[in-house]
Scaffold this active site. Sequence first.
Site, PDB file in Angstrom:
ATOM      1  N   GLN A  51      39.630  34.730  37.348  1.00 42.80           N
ATOM      2  CA  GLN A  51      39.161  35.798  36.456  1.00 42.80           C
ATOM      3  C   GLN A  51      39.400  35.489  34.984  1.00 42.80           C
ATOM      4  O   GLN A  51      38.788  36.107  34.114  1.00 42.80           O
ATOM      5  CB  GLN A  51      39.857  37.120  36.814  1.00 42.80           C
ATOM      6  N   CYS A  91      37.985  46.316  40.636  1.00 43.70           N
ATOM      7  CA  CYS A  91      38.224  44.946  40.177  1.00 43.70           C
ATOM      8  C   CYS A  91      38.077  44.916  38.667  1.00 43.70           C
ATOM      9  O   CYS A  91      37.131  45.488  38.122  1.00 43.70           O
ATOM     10  CB  CYS A  91      37.214  43.997  40.828  1.00 43.70           C
ATOM     11  N   LEU A  92      39.000  44.247  38.002  1.00 41.04           N
ATOM     12  CA  LEU A  92      38.930  44.139  36.544  1.00 41.04           C
ATOM     13  C   LEU A  92      37.678  43.383  36.106  1.00 41.04           C
ATOM     14  O   LEU A  92      37.240  43.546  34.968  1.00 41.04           O
ATOM     15  CB  LEU A  92      40.182  43.439  36.008  1.00 41.04           C
ATOM     16  N   HIS A 133      42.154  40.530  48.256  1.00 34.77           N
ATOM     17  CA  HIS A 133      41.201  40.651  47.141  1.00 34.77           C
ATOM     18  C   HIS A 133      41.367  39.472  46.172  1.00 34.77           C
ATOM     19  O   HIS A 133      40.385  38.847  45.760  1.00 34.77           O
ATOM     20  CB  HIS A 133      41.445  42.002  46.448  1.00 34.77           C
ATOM     21  N   GLU A 134      42.618  39.154  45.823  1.00 34.54           N
ATOM     22  CA  GLU A 134      42.869  38.049  44.871  1.00 34.54           C
ATOM     23  C   GLU A 134      42.524  36.694  45.488  1.00 34.54           C
ATOM     24  O   GLU A 134      41.990  35.810  44.810  1.00 34.54           O
ATOM     25  CB  GLU A 134      44.332  38.045  44.412  1.00 34.54           C
ATOM     26  N   HIS A 137      38.929  35.946  45.154  1.00 37.90           N
ATOM     27  CA  HIS A 137      38.562  35.436  43.820  1.00 37.90           C
ATOM     28  C   HIS A 137      38.674  33.910  43.773  1.00 37.90           C
ATOM     29  O   HIS A 137      37.838  33.238  43.176  1.00 37.90           O
ATOM     30  CB  HIS A 137      39.463  36.030  42.733  1.00 37.90           C
TER      31      HIS A 137
HETATM   32  O1  GNR Z   1      43.669  46.467  39.481  1.00 37.41           O
HETATM   33  C1  GNR Z   1      43.143  46.313  40.578  1.00 37.41           C
HETATM   34  N1  GNR Z   1      43.199  47.316  41.472  1.00 37.41           N
HETATM   35  C2  GNR Z   1      42.823  47.188  42.804  1.00 37.41           C
HETATM   36  C3  GNR Z   1      42.684  48.348  43.552  1.00 37.41           C
HETATM   37  C4  GNR Z   1      42.325  48.283  44.878  1.00 37.41           C
HETATM   38  C5  GNR Z   1      42.113  47.057  45.459  1.00 37.41           C
HETATM   39  C6  GNR Z   1      42.230  45.889  44.732  1.00 37.41           C
HETATM   40  C7  GNR Z   1      42.588  45.955  43.401  1.00 37.41           C
HETATM   41  S1  GNR Z   1      42.777  44.494  42.500  1.00 37.41           S
HETATM   42  C8  GNR Z   1      42.430  45.066  40.890  1.00 37.41           C
HETATM   43  C9  GNR Z   1      42.678  43.973  39.865  1.00 37.41           C
HETATM   44  C10 GNR Z   1      41.736  42.824  40.110  1.00 37.41           C
HETATM   45  O2  GNR Z   1      40.572  42.831  39.832  1.00 37.41           O
HETATM   46  N2  GNR Z   1      42.227  41.783  40.714  1.00 37.41           N
HETATM   47  O3  GNR Z   1      41.424  40.749  41.015  1.00 37.41           O
HETATM   48 NI    NI Z   2      39.445  41.540  41.251  1.00 33.46          NI
END
Ligand code: GNR
Ligand code: NI
Length: 175
Positions: A51, A91-92, A133-134, A137
Amino acid sequence: MALLEILEYPDPRLRTVAEPVAAVDDAIRKLADDMLETMYAAPGIGLAATQVDVHRRLLVIDISEDRSAPLVFINPEILTAAGSAKNDEGCLSVPEIYEAVERAEQIRVRALNRAGESFEMDADGLLAVCIQHEMDHLEGKLFVDYLSDMKRRRLKKKLAKARKREAGAGARQAL
Ligand code: GNR
Ligand code: NI
């Protein structure tokens, strides 16, 4: 420490598959620190190197309320996964979009810590969601990839509109 720029969907660089970290050295530790600072400032609960346009297998997480429990995972691997659960994710790199995604409920992960030592961790709940989730990425995958084509098209439009609005606000402010 430094704040890093977070890439936003649909930036094609978010599709890069990250390479393993060859050695946990001071440069990697500085990257982890800068990623934590960037994550806390955003604010978010996790951040993958992908990211911030660094294509190495490194991620940081802190799911604590008071942001007192930073975790660093280098070259993470999922050893076991069990169960499944659907949770809302954000996701950011896809700002202001929240959608339900199905993930394994419990996982066991192996990774290197910031000292370069191998550790294993069991995770469930939000931590398990966040690790998965990470790790996506690092494979160039985003949570929106799990949504239907229709939902993804709608969300892409919504993001483009929000960006246009922001660009307009910036231009007006400059006048
Ligand atoms: O900040 C984040 N919150 C979140 C909420 C629920 C499931 C996954 C996340 S990860 C996210 C930050 C982010 O984008 N990490 O890649
Ligand atoms: Ni994310």
